[in-house]
Design a protein around this motif. Structure first.
Motif: not given
Length: 472
Positions: A155-165, A214-218, A459-469
Motif C-alpha cells: 500500500a505504501a509503495v502504490a500510494a507513492g510514500m516510497v518507491a520500494l519497500a 513499481r519497476s522491474v529495474r528496482d 521485456q514485458i514492461e517495455r512492451a506494455r508499461p505498467f500504470e500506477h493509477a
C-alpha cells in the motif's frame, strides 16, 4: 517534489547524484507524503523519522542508493533498537537486539529507513487486518484489501510514500499484495537472500525475503543489494550469471512458456478476471516472439499438497509462539492470539515430530515432481498471482474460520506451491478489473533463474508499461 517521488528508486538515486534534489529533501518529501496519506491507508505502523533524518549526513557519497527512502515490513527485516511486533500484541515492546543482514545491506547501500509497515499477525494470512494495528487499505479503493502479508509495504509503495519497500513471501505474501496493489513483486529462489543472523530459514524454507516495487529495474537492483550467502546459512541458491540489474534490457531469447488459467486440481473456482488477465498476458508473450501454449506441471493437480503445506506452516507457527513465550518469560496463551492463529496452534499440537518430518518428506518429493516440468524443456510457467478476485476488507472473516481457511486456500492455490518448491516467481501488474482494481499475473522460472524472470519481465514492461493509477 512530487515528481521526484513518482520516480522509481533507481531514478530517485540518480536525482540525488545529479543534484536535482538532496538526500534530506527527498527523505523529508517522503515523510510529508506518509503524513498526508497514511491516515486513510494505515500502511506505516512505526515511524522513525527523526532517527532517519539524523542518519542521512553519515551516508557515504558513493552509496548507490544514497538518500532513497524505504520502509521495512514489520515481519523479518529486524532492526536493532526499534520496535518489532510481527503484527501481534503478543510481542508488543519486544525489540530485536541486532540488525538483520538484509537491513545492514540496505544501510550500506544508502537507503534511508523511515519506519515499519503493517502486516497480519505472524504473516499467516492473505490480508493485512491485524487486531494489533487495524486494517491496511488499498490505495485503489480504501474499502478493499491491500493483501498480505506484505500489505502495508504494498500500500505504501502504490500510494507513492516510497518507491520500494521490503517484503517476504511464505505462501504468496509478496506476489499477492503486488497483484492487489498493481506492483512488481518477485519471490526469489530459496537461499538467495539470507534470513540471518536471527534465523536460518522461515516456515521450513517456504519463506523468502524480497521487495515490492513499481519497476522491474528496482526489483533487480534491490535484490542485488541484499542477495548472497552468509556464513552458516542452510541454503545456497544457484549462482546468477551476474548482477540482476544487468539483466534489465537484455533480450531473453525465444522462450517456451506454458500457461494455466484454471487450477488443475479442480477445487479452485475459475474467476473470469483472472482468466482474462492470464490469457492476455499469454497473447502478449506470444507477440513478443515466445512459444506459448496451455499447460503446466502435472504435480499442480495433486490434492495432497494443501494438507502437507498447511501442516508445516502450522507447526512453524507453533514453534514461533513457543519462542515468543521464552523471549517474554511467560507462555503465550491461545486466547492472546487471533482466532486463526489460535486454531493453527491447536492443530499443530496434534502433530507429532514424525508427522512433521513425513510432511517435509512429501514436500521433497513434490518439489522434484514439479521441477520435472522445467527440466523437460519449459522455461516459464504463467499463472494468476492470486486465486481469487480483488476482495474487500473483512472478506476473510476473523471469527468464521471455516470460511476464512477455505477462501485463503483458494487465494494461495497458485502461489504456495512455488514456496514449497523454492523456485523464483514474479507478479506483474498487467490487468485491471472493470472497477479498476489491479490484477497481477505470475511467471515462474526454474530454481536459480531470477535472471530469466528479470529479462522477460523487463521485456514485458517495455512492451506494455505498467500504470500506477493510485500514485496521485
Amino acid at each position: 517534489m512530487d515528481d521526484v517521488l513518482r520516480l522509481d528508486a533507481v531514478g530517485q538515486a540518480q536525482a540525488v547524484r545529479d543534484g536535482q534534489v538532496t538526500a534530506r529533501e527527498l527523505a523529508e518529501a517522503a515523510i510529508a507524503r506518509i503524513e498526508a496519506h497514511d491516515g486513510e491507508l494505515n500502511a506505516v505502523i512505526h515511524r522513525r523519522f527523526e532517527r532517519a533524518l539524523a542518519e542521512i549526513d553519515s551516508i557515504p557519497e558513493e552509496a548507490p542508493f544514497r538518500g532513497v527512502p524505504i520502509l521495512l515490513k514489520d515481519l523479518g527485516w529486524r532492526e536493532a533498537g526499534e520496535p518489532y511486533s510481527g503484527g501481534s500484541n503478543v510481542r508488543d515492546g519486544v525489540e530485536p537486539g541486532v540488525d538483520g543482514y538484509g537491513v545492514v545491506s540496505l544501510r550500506e547501500a544508502g537507503f534511508v529507513l523511515l519506519g515499519r509497515t503493517n502486516t497480519p499477525e505472524f504473516g499467516s494470512t492473505i490480508t493485512t487486518e491485524p487486531v494489533a494495528f487495524g486494517p491496511t487499505r488499498n490505495p485503489y479503493d480504501p474499502a478493499y484489501s491491500a493483501g498480505g502479508s506484505s500489505g502495508g509495504s504494498a500500500a505504501a509503495v502504490a500510494a507513492g510514500m516510497v518507491a520500494l519497500a521490503t517484503a517476504s513471501d511464505g505462501g504468496g505474501s509478496i506476489r499477492i499484495p503486488a497483484s492487489l496493489c498493481g506492483l512488481v513483486g518477485l519471490k526469489p529462489t530459496r537461499g538467495r537472500v539470507s534470513l540471518g543472523p536471527a534465523m536460518g530459514e522461515g516456515w521450513s524454507g517456504f519463506s523468502c525475503p524480497g521487495f515490492v516495487t513499481r519497476s522491474v529495474r528496482d526489483t533487480a537492483a534491490a535484490l542485488d543489494v541484499v542477495s548472497g550467502l552468509r556464513p552458516g546459512d542452510p541454503y545456497d541458491a544457484p549462482a546468477l550469471p551476474g548482477p540482476l540489474a544487468d539483466e534489465v534490457g537484455r533480450e531473453p531469447g525465444r522462450l517456451r512458456v506454458g500457461f494455466v488459467t484454471r487450477h488443475p486440481n479442480g477445487s479452485v473456482p475459475e474467476v473470469p478476471a483472472l482468466t482474462e488477465a492470464v490469457t492476455r498476458a499469454a497473447a502478449l508473450l506470444e507477440s513478443l516472439g515466445h512459444d506459448v501454449a496451455p499447460g503446466g506441471p502435472r504435480a499442480l493437480a495433486e490434492p495432497g499438497f494443501a494438507q502437507h503445506f498447511g501442516a508445516i506452516v502450522a507447526n512453524n507457527l507453533a514453534a514461533h509462539v513457543e519462542s515468543l513465550g521464552e523471549l517474554r518469560g511467560a507462555l503465550v496463551r491461545p486466547e492472546e492470539l487471533e482466532p486463526r492463529n489460535a486454531a493453527m496452534l491447536g492443530a499443530a499440537r496434534t502433530h507429532s515430530a514424525a508427522d512433521h518430518i513425513l510432511a517435509t518428506q512429501w514436500i521433497d518429493g513434490y518439489r522434484r515432481r514439479m521441477a520435472a516440468w522445467w527440466s523437460a524443456g519449459h522455461d516459464l510457467l504463467l499463472m494468476p498471482s492470486l486465486g481469487v478476485a480483488p476482495f474487500p476488507l473483512g472478506w476473510i472473516p476473523p471469527q468464521d474460520l471455516s470460511v476464512a481457511f477455505g477462501r485463503t486456500a483458494h487465494a494461495v492455490a497458485y502461489t504456495s506451491p512455488i514456496n514449497a518448491t523454492g523456485q523464483p516467481a514474479i507478479s506483474l501488474p498487467l490487468h485491471r478489473t472493470e472497477a479498476g482494481l489491479p490484477v497481477g499475473v505470475q511467471l515462474v522460472a526454474a530454481a536459480g533463474r531470477e535472471d530469466l524472470l528479470v529479462r522477460v519481465a523487463a521485456q514485458i514492461e517495455r512492451a506494455r508499461p505498467f500504470e500506477h493509477a493510485a500514485l496521485r
